[in-house]
Motif scaffolding. Structure first.
Motif, PDB file in Angstrom:
ATOM      1  N   SER A 157     -15.093  23.273  90.316  1.00  0.00           N
ATOM      2  CA  SER A 157     -14.453  23.599  88.817  1.00  0.00           C
ATOM      3  C   SER A 157     -12.685  23.652  89.201  1.00  0.00           C
ATOM      4  O   SER A 157     -12.429  23.838  90.435  1.00  0.00           O
ATOM      5  CB  SER A 157     -14.514  25.501  88.705  1.00  0.00           C
ATOM      6  OG  SER A 157     -13.942  26.014  87.668  1.00  0.00           O
ATOM      7  N   ARG A 158     -12.026  23.724  88.085  1.00  0.00           N
ATOM      8  CA  ARG A 158     -10.522  23.718  88.152  1.00  0.00           C
ATOM      9  C   ARG A 158     -10.076  25.035  88.820  1.00  0.00           C
ATOM     10  O   ARG A 158      -9.254  25.232  89.609  1.00  0.00           O
ATOM     11  CB  ARG A 158      -9.861  23.366  86.964  1.00  0.00           C
ATOM     12  CG  ARG A 158      -9.896  21.955  86.487  1.00  0.00           C
ATOM     13  CD  ARG A 158      -8.580  21.165  87.246  1.00  0.00           C
ATOM     14  NE  ARG A 158      -7.429  21.663  86.764  1.00  0.00           N
ATOM     15  CZ  ARG A 158      -6.581  20.981  85.782  1.00  0.00           C
ATOM     16  NH1 ARG A 158      -7.080  20.106  85.232  1.00  0.00           N
ATOM     17  NH2 ARG A 158      -5.462  21.666  85.680  1.00  0.00           N
ATOM     18  N   GLY A 159     -10.674  25.990  88.197  1.00  0.00           N
ATOM     19  CA  GLY A 159     -10.465  27.274  88.755  1.00  0.00           C
ATOM     20  C   GLY A 159      -9.001  27.804  88.533  1.00  0.00           C
ATOM     21  O   GLY A 159      -8.557  28.730  89.496  1.00  0.00           O
ATOM     22  N   ASP A 160      -8.314  27.347  87.705  1.00  0.00           N
ATOM     23  CA  ASP A 160      -6.922  27.607  87.578  1.00  0.00           C
ATOM     24  C   ASP A 160      -6.281  27.898  86.254  1.00  0.00           C
ATOM     25  O   ASP A 160      -5.004  28.135  85.948  1.00  0.00           O
ATOM     26  CB  ASP A 160      -6.093  26.378  88.181  1.00  0.00           C
ATOM     27  CG  ASP A 160      -6.426  25.236  86.992  1.00  0.00           C
ATOM     28  OD1 ASP A 160      -7.214  25.005  86.218  1.00  0.00           O
ATOM     29  OD2 ASP A 160      -5.502  24.132  87.154  1.00  0.00           O
ATOM     30  N   ASN A 161      -7.342  28.623  85.402  1.00  0.00           N
ATOM     31  CA  ASN A 161      -6.872  28.842  84.282  1.00  0.00           C
ATOM     32  C   ASN A 161      -6.102  27.845  83.334  1.00  0.00           C
ATOM     33  O   ASN A 161      -5.446  27.934  82.355  1.00  0.00           O
ATOM     34  CB  ASN A 161      -5.789  29.987  84.048  1.00  0.00           C
ATOM     35  CG  ASN A 161      -5.766  30.923  82.800  1.00  0.00           C
ATOM     36  OD1 ASN A 161      -6.901  30.945  82.029  1.00  0.00           O
ATOM     37  ND2 ASN A 161      -4.574  31.537  82.616  1.00  0.00           N
ATOM     38  N   SER A 162      -6.427  26.546  83.619  1.00  0.00           N
ATOM     39  CA  SER A 162      -5.850  25.526  82.810  1.00  0.00           C
ATOM     40  C   SER A 162      -6.886  25.230  81.663  1.00  0.00           C
ATOM     41  O   SER A 162      -7.893  25.809  81.317  1.00  0.00           O
ATOM     42  CB  SER A 162      -6.110  24.062  83.561  1.00  0.00           C
ATOM     43  OG  SER A 162      -7.409  23.841  83.881  1.00  0.00           O
ATOM     44  N   HIS A 165     -10.151  24.227  82.756  1.00  0.00           N
ATOM     45  CA  HIS A 165     -11.148  25.382  83.184  1.00  0.00           C
ATOM     46  C   HIS A 165     -11.265  26.364  81.887  1.00  0.00           C
ATOM     47  O   HIS A 165     -12.413  26.753  81.965  1.00  0.00           O
ATOM     48  CB  HIS A 165     -10.237  25.971  84.196  1.00  0.00           C
ATOM     49  CG  HIS A 165     -10.611  27.267  84.841  1.00  0.00           C
ATOM     50  ND1 HIS A 165     -10.208  28.465  85.124  1.00  0.00           N
ATOM     51  CD2 HIS A 165     -12.123  27.452  85.330  1.00  0.00           C
ATOM     52  CE1 HIS A 165     -10.911  29.243  85.703  1.00  0.00           C
ATOM     53  NE2 HIS A 165     -12.159  28.496  85.798  1.00  0.00           N
ATOM     54  N   ASP A 188     -14.741  26.635  93.607  1.00  0.00           N
ATOM     55  CA  ASP A 188     -13.319  26.963  93.044  1.00  0.00           C
ATOM     56  C   ASP A 188     -12.465  26.037  93.651  1.00  0.00           C
ATOM     57  O   ASP A 188     -11.758  26.033  94.738  1.00  0.00           O
ATOM     58  CB  ASP A 188     -13.079  28.512  93.291  1.00  0.00           C
ATOM     59  CG  ASP A 188     -11.823  28.724  92.448  1.00  0.00           C
ATOM     60  OD1 ASP A 188     -11.158  27.827  92.052  1.00  0.00           O
ATOM     61  OD2 ASP A 188     -11.597  29.932  92.246  1.00  0.00           O
ATOM     62  N   GLY A 190      -9.238  25.075  92.424  1.00  0.00           N
ATOM     63  CA  GLY A 190      -7.862  25.584  92.314  1.00  0.00           C
ATOM     64  C   GLY A 190      -6.934  24.469  92.317  1.00  0.00           C
ATOM     65  O   GLY A 190      -5.807  24.856  92.875  1.00  0.00           O
ATOM     66  N   GLY A 191      -7.029  23.268  91.658  1.00  0.00           N
ATOM     67  CA  GLY A 191      -5.928  22.342  91.857  1.00  0.00           C
ATOM     68  C   GLY A 191      -5.713  21.638  90.442  1.00  0.00           C
ATOM     69  O   GLY A 191      -6.371  21.744  89.380  1.00  0.00           O
TER      70      GLY A 191
END
Length: 313
Positions: A157-162, A165, A188, A190-191
């Motif tokens: 997952s992108r996990g970055d509130n993009s 995501h 997660d 996160g990138g």
């Protein structure tokens, strides 16, 4: 997608198209710097998603604008949530993002003005060529995600509130699944999108990607598209629209509002929309122009749910 192309061509050929562009007079002057309209400001700070930056689209879009007005566009690539937060803090003049729910929140709070539909592509569900979750060719995205979760196939997952995501979480929720309850198979990352695609490729995992970034990187990674988006006849929930919003000068009086509106006028003009339509990677179109249309969507200026939430007033 030929329907979209015909719509753009027809709009370009009509006199109404200039009015639809919004501030198109600013962008319509094809002369040199001396003959262009005067605007205040020397540097425009644009916060935008990693997909528009990583694909190289902004290099093509920004150069003519910079040349015409003798200004610099300082592009800051972040996930949609981070890009909007930067703008909330007054550290951006204009925002180009792809999560309408977050855009509406930004507008409702008074931080953004003059939002415009800009372009779209779609999301695709990609994963290892051997497809451990058995989802290849699935036409229902919720079913595909359910099969991944039941097989506990790794998913990054992108996990970055993009924007990506945000869309991913919406899709899990629609499928009746709660990511907080997932096991170690749900990663997660996160990138940014490019980083996540590389990570998924190295870990033989699935991920959700915008089509543009995937196309731009597909020769460098070992991932296949297993569920197509609507650009290739896939499910409509995978549509990925982009919008552009100026930061409200009434909230942050130091922002370069004139320059932001000139940029919005340019990027939604005939010239800007043609650049978007013609931009390709690996011989494939990455984004589809949406600001010009024979049937303009005036609802684009209204936050979602506004009518229902204010109907009793």
């Amino acid at each position: 997608m030929e329907i979209q192309r015909r719509g753009l061509v027809a709009a370009i050929g009509s006199s109404a198209a200039v009015g639809l562009a919004g501030c198109a007079a600013l962008a319509g002057d094809t002369g040199d710097n001396e003959n262009s309209p005067e605007i205040s400001g020397e540097t425009l700070t644009l916060t935008t998603t990693t997909s528009t930056y990583d694909t190289g689209l902004l290099d093509e879009l920004n150069a003519p604008f910079e040349d015409r007005y003798g200004v610099t566009v300082d592009t800051v690539a972040q996930g949609t949530g981070a890009a909007l937060e930067t703008a909330r803090n007054g550290d951006s003049d204009v925002v180009m993002v792809h999560a309408r729910s977050l855009e509406d929140e930004f507008m409702d709070e008074g931080y953004g003005v003059n939002r415009r539909d800009l372009m779209f592509n779609d999301f695709v569900l990609v994963g290892p060529p051997d497809d451990p979750g058995g989802i290849s060719g699935e036409t229902d995205i919720e079913t595909a995600l359910t099969e991944i979760s039941e097989a506990e196939s790794e998913f990054v997952s992108r996990g970055d509130n993009s924007g990506t995501h945000t869309k991913e979480l919406e899709l899990w929720d629609t499928a009746g699944l709660t990511v907080e309850a997932f096991g170690e198979w749900y990663i997660d990352g996160g990138g940014g999108m490019g980083e996540i695609l590389n990570q998924a490729s190295m870990q033989d995992a699935y991920t959700l990607s915008d089509r543009g970034t995937f196309i731009d990187m597909q020769s460098e990674i070992n991932l296949d598209i297993h569920v197509q988006g609507p650009v290739e006849g896939g499910p409509e929930p995978l549509m990925n629209p982009y919008g552009i919003v100026a930061v409200n000068p009434a909230v942050h009086d130091h922002v370069e509002y004139d320059l932001a509106m000139a940029y919005i006028g340019y990027i939604t003009s005939i010239e800007g929309q043609e650049i978007i339509e013609e931009y390709t990677s690996e011989g494939e179109q990455l984004f589809f122009a949406e600001a010009l249309s024979e049937e303009p969507n005036f609802q684009q200026y209204v936050p979602e749910g506004w009518e229902s939430s204010n109907s009793d007033e």
